[in-house]
Enzyme design. Structure first.
Site, PDB file in Angstrom:
ATOM      1  N   ASP A 128      39.689  45.282  40.862  1.00 48.35           N
ATOM      2  CA  ASP A 128      38.694  44.558  41.656  1.00 48.35           C
ATOM      3  C   ASP A 128      37.316  45.126  41.348  1.00 48.35           C
ATOM      4  O   ASP A 128      37.176  46.082  40.586  1.00 48.35           O
ATOM      5  CB  ASP A 128      39.006  44.739  43.150  1.00 48.35           C
ATOM      6  N   ASP A 136      35.504  46.504  43.760  1.00 53.72           N
ATOM      7  CA  ASP A 136      35.256  47.223  45.007  1.00 53.72           C
ATOM      8  C   ASP A 136      34.516  46.253  45.943  1.00 53.72           C
ATOM      9  O   ASP A 136      35.015  45.162  46.170  1.00 53.72           O
ATOM     10  CB  ASP A 136      34.495  48.519  44.740  1.00 53.72           C
TER      11      ASP A 136
END
Length: 282
Positions: free
Chosen positions: A207, A209
């Site tokens: 991802d 974050d």
């Protein structure tokens, strides 16, 4: 001997011909699970799941000292960790592999971060905390199977288990100049250096974050599990390719990191301290 520490989603390696499952008792308690000794096309390998066999351990609950001690006592001279991370850079996309070369310790909890203390004093240099020779060999192995790996990033180690706030993510990205964020490589990387073991991590970005403006890009557990699972096969292929390579000797001094680090006079050490040093210096 190479040891592999598996992270989220990596609890075994099917390609290994398993020879033994070894329960190791250490001076620091029990490791996350039994260490598995296997063989891949003639090369012996150790494997240990960082979070336990059923992912029952939070990052702050992992007995990092016991894990590193157990692998060292079984003959490990190299460790490759596999870890899920958040990306703090646009160019490190979800699903990408990276090998960080620097670590920023942002862990604020009470993890035990050193084998030393209680009368045994040593200060190990971690200016270059990974084994660059091993990192280069991993990248070369990945190139032979056309799997790209980012190299030279900075990893921010955080406590967890919660996922970070936007201001924390932006702080790590902008003020600390970090490229990746994760919960498990600190203190693992530093304990490996104290144990004179060459260490690298293959990280899998799951991802961005939460530093980006679009909430759709923010990390969730669902995204972590999905994207880690999708990219785990790539990481395992890289590991298997590395096991088939002719590795180069370490030039970073990983295997002699204690040579000038110990300050305590050896003739004043008790039996327990002497046994500790004896294993770490092997």
């Amino acid at each position: 001997m190479l040891a592999i520490i598996g992270g989220t989603g990596l609890y075994k390696i099917d390609e290994l011909d398993i020879k033994d499952s070894i329960e190791v008792s250490t001076p620091f308690g029990m490791p996350s699970a039994n260490a598995v000794k296997g063989n891949y096309k003639g090369r012996d390998v150790l494997f240990l799941p960082r979070h336990g066999n059923a992912h029952q351990l939070l990052p702050s609950e992992i007995n990092y000292k016991a894990n590193i001690w157990a692998l060292k006592s079984l003959g490990a001279t190299q460790i490759i960790g596999v870890s899920a991370v958040g990306s703090l850079r646009e160019e490190i996309r979800p699903g990408d592999l990276s090998i960080p070369s620097q670590y920023f310790d942002f862990v604020k909890g009470n993890r035990e971060k050193s084998f030393f203390g209680n009368g045994l004093v040593a200060h190990v240099s971690t200016a270059n905390p990974i084994c660059h020779s091993m990192a280069d060999d991993i990248v070369k192995a990945a190139n032979t199977i056309d799997i790209p790996i980012h190299q030279g990033q900075s990893y921010a180690g955080v406590d967890g288990p919660r996922l970070g706030t936007r201001v924390e993510s932006q702080f790590l990205r902008e003020s600390c100049q970090c490229d990746l964020v994760g919960m498990t490589n600190v203190p693992e990387v530093f304990l490996a250096r104290e144990a004179q073991i060459s260490y690298c991590t293959i990280t899998i970005a799951t991802d961005y974050d939460c530093w980006k403006d679009d909430p759709a890009d923010h990390v969730t557990v669902e995204k972590v599990i999905q994207r880690f699972g999708e990219s785990l096969a790539k990481a395992q292929k890289v590991l298997m390719a590395y096991l088939l390579t002719n590795t180069t000797d370490c030039v970073d001094g990983c295997r002699s990191s204690l040579a000038s680090a110990i300050l305590s006079p050896r003739d004043l050490l008790n039996e327990e301290q002497s046994r500790l040093l004896e294993l770490l210096e092997k």
